[in-house]
Structure formats: structure tokens, C-alpha cells
Design a protein around this motif. Structure first.
Motif, PDB file in Angstrom:
ATOM      1  N   LYS A  88      32.017   1.253   8.853  1.00 34.77           N
ATOM      2  CA  LYS A  88      31.025   0.954   9.925  1.00 34.77           C
ATOM      3  C   LYS A  88      31.415   1.094  11.244  1.00 34.77           C
ATOM      4  O   LYS A  88      30.602   1.575  12.004  1.00 34.77           O
ATOM      5  CB  LYS A  88      30.424  -0.425   9.953  1.00 34.77           C
ATOM      6  CG  LYS A  88      29.752  -0.832   8.393  1.00 34.77           C
ATOM      7  CD  LYS A  88      29.190  -2.183   8.439  1.00 34.77           C
ATOM      8  CE  LYS A  88      28.394  -2.658   7.186  1.00 34.77           C
ATOM      9  NZ  LYS A  88      28.160  -4.153   7.152  1.00 34.77           N
TER      10      LYS A  88
ATOM     11  N   LYS B  63      30.469   4.822  12.569  1.00 35.67           N
ATOM     12  CA  LYS B  63      29.010   5.173  13.075  1.00 35.67           C
ATOM     13  C   LYS B  63      29.084   4.616  14.524  1.00 35.67           C
ATOM     14  O   LYS B  63      28.471   5.058  15.545  1.00 35.67           O
ATOM     15  CB  LYS B  63      28.001   4.403  12.254  1.00 35.67           C
ATOM     16  CG  LYS B  63      27.681   5.071  11.014  1.00 35.67           C
ATOM     17  CD  LYS B  63      27.059   6.316  11.396  1.00 35.67           C
ATOM     18  CE  LYS B  63      26.848   7.332   9.724  1.00 35.67           C
ATOM     19  NZ  LYS B  63      26.398   8.448  10.172  1.00 35.67           N
ATOM     20  N   ILE B  64      29.731   3.384  14.742  1.00 35.54           N
ATOM     21  CA  ILE B  64      29.792   2.789  16.223  1.00 35.54           C
ATOM     22  C   ILE B  64      30.469   3.862  17.176  1.00 35.54           C
ATOM     23  O   ILE B  64      30.117   3.884  18.073  1.00 35.54           O
ATOM     24  CB  ILE B  64      30.635   1.553  15.999  1.00 35.54           C
ATOM     25  CG1 ILE B  64      29.668   0.527  15.139  1.00 35.54           C
ATOM     26  CG2 ILE B  64      30.625   0.830  17.366  1.00 35.54           C
ATOM     27  CD1 ILE B  64      30.476  -0.949  15.126  1.00 35.54           C
TER      28      ILE B  64
ATOM     29  N   GLU C 241      30.718   6.999  16.858  1.00 35.92           N
ATOM     30  CA  GLU C 241      29.740   8.024  17.098  1.00 35.92           C
ATOM     31  C   GLU C 241      28.603   7.658  18.094  1.00 35.92           C
ATOM     32  O   GLU C 241      28.413   8.455  19.133  1.00 35.92           O
ATOM     33  CB  GLU C 241      29.195   8.497  15.648  1.00 35.92           C
ATOM     34  CG  GLU C 241      30.009   9.263  14.810  1.00 35.92           C
ATOM     35  CD  GLU C 241      29.217   9.680  13.567  1.00 35.92           C
ATOM     36  OE1 GLU C 241      28.131   9.162  13.504  1.00 35.92           O
ATOM     37  OE2 GLU C 241      29.916  10.197  12.731  1.00 35.92           O
ATOM     38  N   GLN C 242      28.197   6.648  17.832  1.00 34.40           N
ATOM     39  CA  GLN C 242      27.037   6.169  19.176  1.00 34.40           C
ATOM     40  C   GLN C 242      27.602   6.042  20.558  1.00 34.40           C
ATOM     41  O   GLN C 242      27.129   6.269  21.583  1.00 34.40           O
ATOM     42  CB  GLN C 242      26.349   4.886  18.566  1.00 34.40           C
ATOM     43  CG  GLN C 242      25.646   4.764  17.163  1.00 34.40           C
ATOM     44  CD  GLN C 242      25.301   3.812  16.457  1.00 34.40           C
ATOM     45  OE1 GLN C 242      25.586   2.425  17.445  1.00 34.40           O
ATOM     46  NE2 GLN C 242      24.569   3.470  15.615  1.00 34.40           N
ATOM     47  N   VAL C 243      28.811   5.637  20.528  1.00 33.05           N
ATOM     48  CA  VAL C 243      29.434   5.228  21.736  1.00 33.05           C
ATOM     49  C   VAL C 243      30.078   6.403  22.614  1.00 33.05           C
ATOM     50  O   VAL C 243      29.753   6.829  23.631  1.00 33.05           O
ATOM     51  CB  VAL C 243      30.464   4.262  21.731  1.00 33.05           C
ATOM     52  CG1 VAL C 243      31.290   3.826  22.926  1.00 33.05           C
ATOM     53  CG2 VAL C 243      30.004   2.722  21.374  1.00 33.05           C
ATOM     54  N   THR C 244      30.389   7.359  21.791  1.00 29.46           N
ATOM     55  CA  THR C 244      31.345   8.554  22.363  1.00 29.46           C
ATOM     56  C   THR C 244      30.279   9.458  22.562  1.00 29.46           C
ATOM     57  O   THR C 244      30.424  10.494  23.055  1.00 29.46           O
ATOM     58  CB  THR C 244      32.521   8.854  21.346  1.00 29.46           C
ATOM     59  OG1 THR C 244      32.102   9.088  20.129  1.00 29.46           O
ATOM     60  CG2 THR C 244      33.508   7.831  21.460  1.00 29.46           C
ATOM     61  N   GLY C 245      29.186   9.915  21.492  1.00 24.22           N
ATOM     62  CA  GLY C 245      28.359  10.904  21.463  1.00 24.22           C
ATOM     63  C   GLY C 245      28.757  12.041  20.706  1.00 24.22           C
ATOM     64  O   GLY C 245      28.284  13.038  20.403  1.00 24.22           O
TER      65      GLY C 245
ATOM     66  N   THR D 132      29.382  13.566  17.062  1.00 25.59           N
ATOM     67  CA  THR D 132      28.255  13.668  16.055  1.00 25.59           C
ATOM     68  C   THR D 132      29.223  14.032  14.719  1.00 25.59           C
ATOM     69  O   THR D 132      30.141  14.541  14.786  1.00 25.59           O
ATOM     70  CB  THR D 132      27.394  14.422  16.228  1.00 25.59           C
ATOM     71  OG1 THR D 132      27.608  15.812  16.591  1.00 25.59           O
ATOM     72  CG2 THR D 132      26.529  13.924  17.384  1.00 25.59           C
ATOM     73  N   SER D 133      28.875  13.629  13.606  1.00 23.45           N
ATOM     74  CA  SER D 133      29.371  14.156  12.390  1.00 23.45           C
ATOM     75  C   SER D 133      31.032  13.884  12.098  1.00 23.45           C
ATOM     76  O   SER D 133      31.573  14.746  11.648  1.00 23.45           O
ATOM     77  CB  SER D 133      28.882  15.479  12.070  1.00 23.45           C
ATOM     78  OG  SER D 133      27.583  15.464  12.005  1.00 23.45           O
TER      79      SER D 133
ATOM     80  N   TRP E  30      31.689  16.616  24.409  1.00 22.73           N
ATOM     81  CA  TRP E  30      32.184  15.314  24.095  1.00 22.73           C
ATOM     82  C   TRP E  30      33.081  14.786  25.002  1.00 22.73           C
ATOM     83  O   TRP E  30      33.094  13.552  24.930  1.00 22.73           O
ATOM     84  CB  TRP E  30      32.787  15.551  22.444  1.00 22.73           C
ATOM     85  CG  TRP E  30      31.786  15.733  21.415  1.00 22.73           C
ATOM     86  CD1 TRP E  30      30.413  15.826  21.260  1.00 22.73           C
ATOM     87  CD2 TRP E  30      32.234  16.361  20.200  1.00 22.73           C
ATOM     88  NE1 TRP E  30      30.049  16.186  20.242  1.00 22.73           N
ATOM     89  CE2 TRP E  30      31.134  16.474  19.364  1.00 22.73           C
ATOM     90  CE3 TRP E  30      33.544  16.514  19.488  1.00 22.73           C
ATOM     91  CZ2 TRP E  30      31.204  16.963  17.965  1.00 22.73           C
ATOM     92  CZ3 TRP E  30      33.438  16.831  18.225  1.00 22.73           C
ATOM     93  CH2 TRP E  30      32.366  17.500  17.409  1.00 22.73           C
TER      94      TRP E  30
END
Length: 208
Positions: A23, A26-27, A29-33, A35-36, A58
Motif C-alpha cells: 500500500k 500507492k501513497i 505515487e500520490q505524494v510524489t506524482g 506514476t506507475s 517528476w
């Protein structure tokens, strides 16, 4: 892939933080921008996540203790390497990162997909090399034209005169609505390498 805390202890208990059950991935990815992360590979292509400009974006807001580390920390995601020289300054370090990318991927125009302040002339005379990763925040994300462009026949190289490259000239019409088709009368059955039918041609040995 492994993530670590500020004191270099493991952030998770996974052997590989790309685990589907992680998990934290995903956190991050959301915080840093970024992706994938799960499918990330240090390769280049024409999808958004594989593009040079996207990966540069990024790091646009990255803050480092030493200015040069903004460039040095990006070697891994671009699969390049160059010598560390603290004291050279952040912009010169970033220029050397771009130079390393061009040496590795010499036919990918996406490195020029930026807007902002160019590298200072005392570092290099070219006006098409950006001064930092923040220049890629305003990159174009319209990839329609990119898919039409055939690969150039000559590599892009940095010289003392500027960036030497083939320049693709495109016949186009002025449009008043952003959703209008840029290339009028385009036939999708035309092979992309048939430049004449698309109103395109390359000019070689242009210095920018």
C-alpha cells in the motif's frame, strides 16, 4: 525496488517494494506524482510514463541539500551515468545530465519538450537545452503529432556551436480551435515514413 526512511532503515517489510500488496507504493505515487511505479523500467518510449519529459517533471519540485543532487539523483531513472563533481553548480550538473541522456537516446525529441528558461550561455550556447527539471512542468502532453514523426536518420549531438540535429519541417494551417485537426486532409492510411504525403521534410545539420 526498495524504499528507505530518512535514517536508511527499511520503509516496508517487503523484499521488493513493487509487490502488488504494498500500500505504501500507492501513497508514494500520490505524494510524489510519480506514476506507475510498479511497472517502472529505466527505458524510453512513446507512452507518457516512458517519456523523458514526464520523468523530468517528476523531479520538478524536488528539493535537495546540494544543488547538484537534483541532477545526480536522476541518473537511475534515465539509466545514465556521469561523474559527480560537487561545486559545479546545479545548472551545469543538469546540463551534463541532458548530455548523458542525448548520448544514450540520440533520436528522442522528447528531451526538447519543455518551456521556460534555457541553460545559461556560459555553460552552453544552445537555447534549446533547459536550465532545470522544472522547465518540463509545462511540457506538451499532446502526443498525436509525435506518433506521426518518423525516427530521424541522424543523432542529436551537442557541439560547441549548439545542438546539432535534423529539423523536421511540417506544412500546417493556422487553426482557431484547439480541437481542430492540425494537418488538414491527412490520410491515416499513409505510412508515417512517407514524409512528402504528410507535408513534412527533414533539414539536416541544423544547429540550435
Amino acid at each position: 525496488m526498495k524504499f528507505y526512511c530518512g535514517d536508511w532503515t527499511d520503509l516496508t517489510t517487503y523484499d521488493n517494494d513493487k509487490s502488488k500488496d504494498n500500500k505504501v507504493l500507492k501513497i508514494i505515487e500520490q505524494v510524489t506524482g510519480v506514476t506507475s511505479l510498479q511497472g517502472f523500467r529505466p527505458t524510453f518510449g512513446y507512452s507518457d510514463v516512458e517519456s523523458i519529459s514526464t520523468r523530468m517533471s517528476w523531479a520538478a519540485s524536488r528539493v535537495t541539500t546540494r544543488a547538484e543532487d537534483r541532477a545526480y539523483s536522476l541518473m537511475g531513472i534515465f539509466n545514465v551515468s556521469f561523474s559527480i563533481a560537487y561545486g559545479e553548480g546545479g545548472e551545469r550538473a543538469f546540463f551534463r545530465l541532458i548530455d548523458a541522456i542525448l548520448s544514450s537516446v540520440q533520436t528522442n525529441f522528447d528531451v526538447l519538450n519543455w518551456e521556460g528558461r534555457p541553460i545559461p550561455s556560459d555553460i552552453h550556447p544552445s537555447r534549446v537545452i533547459p536550465s532545470g527539471p522544472e522547465c518540463y512542468l509545462k511540457r506538451s502532453t499532446d502526443y498525436r503529432l509525435r506518433l506521426l514523426m518518423p525516427a530521424p536518420t541522424e543523432p542529436m549531438t551537442l557541439t560547441h556551436l549548439g545542438l546539432k540535429m535534423e529539423l523536421l519541417v511540417i506544412r500546417a494551417e493556422l487553426i482557431t480551435h484547439p480541437k481542430d485537426v492540425i494537418l488538414r486532409g491527412r490520410d491515416d492510411s499513409v505510412a508515417p515514413e512517407n514524409l512528402a504525403d504528410l507535408g513534412m521534410k527533414y533539414l539536416s545539420s541544423v544547429y540550435l
